[in-house]
Design a protein around this motif. Structure first.
Motif, PDB file in Angstrom:
ATOM      1  N   GLY A 135      61.594   7.071  29.477  1.00  6.97           N
ATOM      2  CA  GLY A 135      60.963   7.516  28.238  1.00  6.97           C
ATOM      3  C   GLY A 135      59.460   7.561  28.264  1.00  6.97           C
ATOM      4  N   GLN A 136      58.862   7.784  29.426  1.00  4.95           N
ATOM      5  CA  GLN A 136      57.400   7.839  29.524  1.00  4.95           C
ATOM      6  C   GLN A 136      56.929   9.287  29.564  1.00  4.95           C
ATOM      7  N   ALA A 137      55.819   9.550  28.882  1.00  6.00           N
ATOM      8  CA  ALA A 137      55.285  10.907  28.798  1.00  6.00           C
ATOM      9  C   ALA A 137      54.932  11.443  30.181  1.00  6.00           C
ATOM     10  N   ILE A 138      55.167  12.746  30.384  1.00  6.94           N
ATOM     11  CA  ILE A 138      54.905  13.419  31.655  1.00  6.94           C
ATOM     12  C   ILE A 138      53.807  14.448  31.439  1.00  6.94           C
ATOM     13  N   GLU A 139      52.735  14.314  32.154  1.00 10.01           N
ATOM     14  CA  GLU A 139      51.571  15.182  31.984  1.00 10.01           C
ATOM     15  C   GLU A 139      51.954  16.653  32.150  1.00 10.01           C
ATOM     16  N   ALA A 180      65.175  12.137  23.089  1.00  9.78           N
ATOM     17  CA  ALA A 180      64.815  11.652  24.427  1.00  9.78           C
ATOM     18  C   ALA A 180      63.688  12.481  25.035  1.00  9.78           C
ATOM     19  N   THR A 181      63.735  13.804  24.861  1.00  7.64           N
ATOM     20  CA  THR A 181      62.678  14.648  25.426  1.00  7.64           C
ATOM     21  C   THR A 181      61.395  14.547  24.621  1.00  7.64           C
ATOM     22  N   ALA A 182      61.495  14.236  23.319  1.00  3.84           N
ATOM     23  CA  ALA A 182      60.282  14.029  22.530  1.00  3.84           C
ATOM     24  C   ALA A 182      59.462  12.880  23.114  1.00  3.84           C
ATOM     25  N   ARG A 183      60.139  11.835  23.583  1.00  2.00           N
ATOM     26  CA  ARG A 183      59.429  10.693  24.167  1.00  2.00           C
ATOM     27  C   ARG A 183      58.701  11.064  25.455  1.00  2.00           C
ATOM     28  N   LEU A 184      59.153  12.123  26.126  1.00  2.00           N
ATOM     29  CA  LEU A 184      58.538  12.534  27.392  1.00  2.00           C
ATOM     30  C   LEU A 184      57.349  13.466  27.184  1.00  2.00           C
ATOM     31  N   THR A 185      57.137  13.927  25.945  1.00  3.49           N
ATOM     32  CA  THR A 185      56.140  14.953  25.678  1.00  3.49           C
ATOM     33  C   THR A 185      54.768  14.331  25.454  1.00  3.49           C
ATOM     34  N   PRO A 186      53.780  14.657  26.297  1.00  2.81           N
ATOM     35  CA  PRO A 186      52.452  14.065  26.161  1.00  2.81           C
ATOM     36  C   PRO A 186      51.615  14.825  25.138  1.00  2.81           C
ATOM     37  N   PRO A 187      50.479  14.269  24.694  1.00  2.00           N
ATOM     38  CA  PRO A 187      49.551  15.057  23.884  1.00  2.00           C
ATOM     39  C   PRO A 187      49.191  16.348  24.622  1.00  2.00           C
ATOM     40  N   GLY A 188      49.337  17.465  23.950  1.00  2.63           N
ATOM     41  CA  GLY A 188      49.095  18.750  24.601  1.00  2.63           C
ATOM     42  C   GLY A 188      50.324  19.351  25.234  1.00  2.63           C
ATOM     43  N   GLY A 189      51.384  18.551  25.423  1.00  2.00           N
ATOM     44  CA  GLY A 189      52.634  19.081  25.946  1.00  2.00           C
ATOM     45  C   GLY A 189      53.351  19.893  24.882  1.00  2.00           C
ATOM     46  N   LYS A 190      54.352  20.647  25.308  1.00  2.00           N
ATOM     47  CA  LYS A 190      55.086  21.514  24.378  1.00  2.00           C
ATOM     48  C   LYS A 190      56.585  21.238  24.475  1.00  2.00           C
ATOM     49  N   TRP A 191      57.286  21.543  23.376  1.00  2.00           N
ATOM     50  CA  TRP A 191      58.707  21.185  23.228  1.00  2.00           C
ATOM     51  C   TRP A 191      59.367  22.244  22.381  1.00  2.00           C
ATOM     52  N   CYS A 192      60.537  22.733  22.809  1.00  2.00           N
ATOM     53  CA  CYS A 192      61.236  23.773  22.050  1.00  2.00           C
ATOM     54  C   CYS A 192      62.742  23.593  22.190  1.00  2.00           C
ATOM     55  N   PHE A 193      63.456  23.592  21.057  1.00  3.90           N
ATOM     56  CA  PHE A 193      64.907  23.438  21.041  1.00  3.90           C
ATOM     57  C   PHE A 193      65.528  24.463  20.103  1.00  3.90           C
ATOM     58  N   ILE A 194      66.696  24.973  20.481  1.00  4.35           N
ATOM     59  CA  ILE A 194      67.534  25.757  19.585  1.00  4.35           C
ATOM     60  C   ILE A 194      68.805  24.955  19.351  1.00  4.35           C
ATOM     61  N   THR A 195      69.092  24.664  18.078  1.00  6.02           N
ATOM     62  CA  THR A 195      70.190  23.771  17.724  1.00  6.02           C
ATOM     63  C   THR A 195      70.741  24.157  16.354  1.00  6.02           C
TER      64      THR A 195
END
Length: 502
Positions: A135-139, A180-195
């Motif tokens: 669960g650590q952010a990934i640059e 779970a993927t929200a926890r991996l998202t760093p400041p400036g990172g991006k996240w997109c889901f269709i649900t």
């Protein structure tokens, strides 16, 4: 053949080998190419890093990863990344050969554009992976996903236990992927889901929402208005939403969220964009529910009262038929009282008896705990078909039935005064307000489901009590929806836009 088309052909070739029951059991539904490109283009629009990392945690045929790579390569040369690391997770071994072929094709396309692509395909459940559990952010991470959707048993499923931070009540696996993927998202990172859009409201997704909003700021939301057109190839009947977010640690209520809508994939290009303040979309209380407002203006602005403010409460009918079978009667007697079921409550009208149900319940010491006082109240169906004109089907009850008490079956909610009696005008006015167009749009924006639950009713902003009573005086005994909208808009002085919408 483009990267997206190749991935689509591979994914559809796989699902064609599955029966409908197998596909449903796996929760495996492939994203159509038009939607995949729509998701990816908005995801990478502001990405300018030289080194990006792309995660598709439930890859399937890899169409979303392919769409992201396509979108990155389509950028102008000075904005294109020099390095792309691709992380694909797929549990089903039958899909891995297709993913490997796709990765080779993506590497060739990147090489032709002067971009280096490295990839890793992990044949494992993402939720059980070291990456997810750490669960650590990934640059520089860009996550894009169409996760499986199916219910988990939180007591026996290891995934629910390991991701307990996102579990409340009965979890659905797709919300665990989101959290779970929200926890991996760093400041400036991006996240997109269709649900399915069910994660946006309700108690079961409360913990997942808290986790997401602790790590993400919602940037944009797109709602598919037609339940059949999001995944038309798979005949999926879901109210679907796409969410885009940025990795941030701080919630900034001054920001806007961009909202778009379409019927399906075919009219995505015609979607109009609305900018709505974040605080109108993301709730600021313990439930942090999200809504999809229809307009920029808030017709409830300035209303701070709720049911509790006026001494009202909402409860669910206490008569559970199979548990109360010994007390329910087919015919009336000197010691029975009316029992109201969902079928007795029509829009602004109560019809009892209808002689199609066991419509009487004994009023004795043994059954007294499940009965309610025969006093004015608002009766509501807990469930209404999506095809109904209004999300709330309710009716004022002003004491027209015999007896000192009544039975209310468990598929009804009722609003009553905690101390004292609700007046008939309060009951009529509150019922008309709840059935009005302005409240209908509020609940459709909030829930997108057939159930308006007690929590949502308790949170609903209400106009002054005097205005509710005035509505009750001005509506007829059995008003039409058109009459309700006309009276409610006139009494409340709603903005012209709200009147036009009605």
């Amino acid at each position: 053949m483009t990267l997206v088309d190749a991935a689509h052909a591979s994914g559809r070739g796989f699902t064609a080998t599955l029966s409908r029951d197998e596909q449903r059991a796996m929760g495996q539904y492939m994203t159509p190419p038009t939607i995949a490109r729509f998701m990816a283009q908005r995801l990478v629009a502001d990405v300018q890093q030289d080194h990006v990392r792309v995660l598709e945690p439930s890859a399937g045929g890899g169409i979303l990863a392919a769409a992201v790579v396509e979108a990155l390569l389509a950028k102008q040369e000075d904005q294109r990344p020099g390095f792309i690391d691709l992380y694909l997770f797929e549990l089903d071994a039958r899909l891995v050969p297709g993913l490997e072929a796709l990765c080779h094709q993506m590497a060739q396309a990147c090489q032709a554009a002067g971009v280096q692509l490295d990839w890793r395909i992990s044949q494992e459940d993402f939720l059980l992976s070291e990456l997810a559990l750490r669960g650590q952010a990934i640059e520089g991470l860009l996550t894009i996903s169409n996760p499986p959707f199916l219910k988990l048993n939180k007591t026996s499923d290891r995934r629910a236990h390991l991701h307990s931070y996102a579990v409340y009540g009965q979890p659905n696996i797709y919300s665990l992927f989101m959290a779970a993927t929200a926890r991996l998202t760093p400041p400036g990172g991006k996240w997109c889901f269709i649900t399915p859009r069910s994660w946006m409201a309700g108690q079961y997704f409360k913990a997942a929402r808290h986790t997401m909003l602790a790590h993400l700021t919602i940037d944009s939301l797109h709602a598919f208005e037609n339940r059949r057109e999001g995944f038309e190839e798979d005949s999926v009947l879901q109210e679907t939403v796409i969410a885009w977010a940025s990795g941030r640690q701080l919630f900034e209520p001054s920001l806007n969220i961009l909202l778009t809508r379409s019927q399906g994939a075919s009219d995505l290009d015609q979607s109009q964009v609305t900018a709505v303040p974040t605080e109108r979309v993301v709730g600021d209380d313990e439930h942090v529910m999200l809504s999809l407002p229809q307009s920029q203006q808030d017709p409830f602005e300035g209303w701070t009262a709720t049911l509790r403010t006026y001494g009202f409460e909402v409860s669910t009918g206490r008569v559970v038929a199979f548990r109360a079978a010994e007390h329910i009667r087919e015919t009336a007697s000197s010691w029975s009282v009316p029992l109201l079921w969902l079928q007795h409550v029509k829009q602004q009208e109560i019809n009892w008896p209808i002689r199609k149900k066991r419509e009487h319940i004994s009023a004795t010491a043994a059954s007294s705990w499940m009965l309610v006082p025969n006093a004015p109240m608002v009766l509501m169906r807990r469930f209404s078909p999506k095809e109904d004109a209004r999300r709330v089907t309710c009716a004022p009850y002003v004491g027209m039935l015999p007896g000192l008490v009544l039975g209310l079956e468990n598929h009804l909610n009722y609003i009553y005064r905690l101390s004292g009696r609700m007046t008939p005008y309060e009951a009529r006015g509150l019922s008309a307000f709840l059935a009005s167009k302005v409240v209908d749009e509020h609940f459709r924006a909030l829930a997108g489901s057939t159930q308006v639950n007690a929590t949502e009713l308790r949170k609903l902003p209400l106009p002054p009590l005097a205005a509710i009573e005035e509505i009750g005086r001005k509506v007829s005994a059995k008003p039409s929806l058109e009459e309700i909208d006309e009276v409610v808009n006139r009494v409340l002085g709603l903005p012209v836009a709200a009147q036009a919408a009605a």
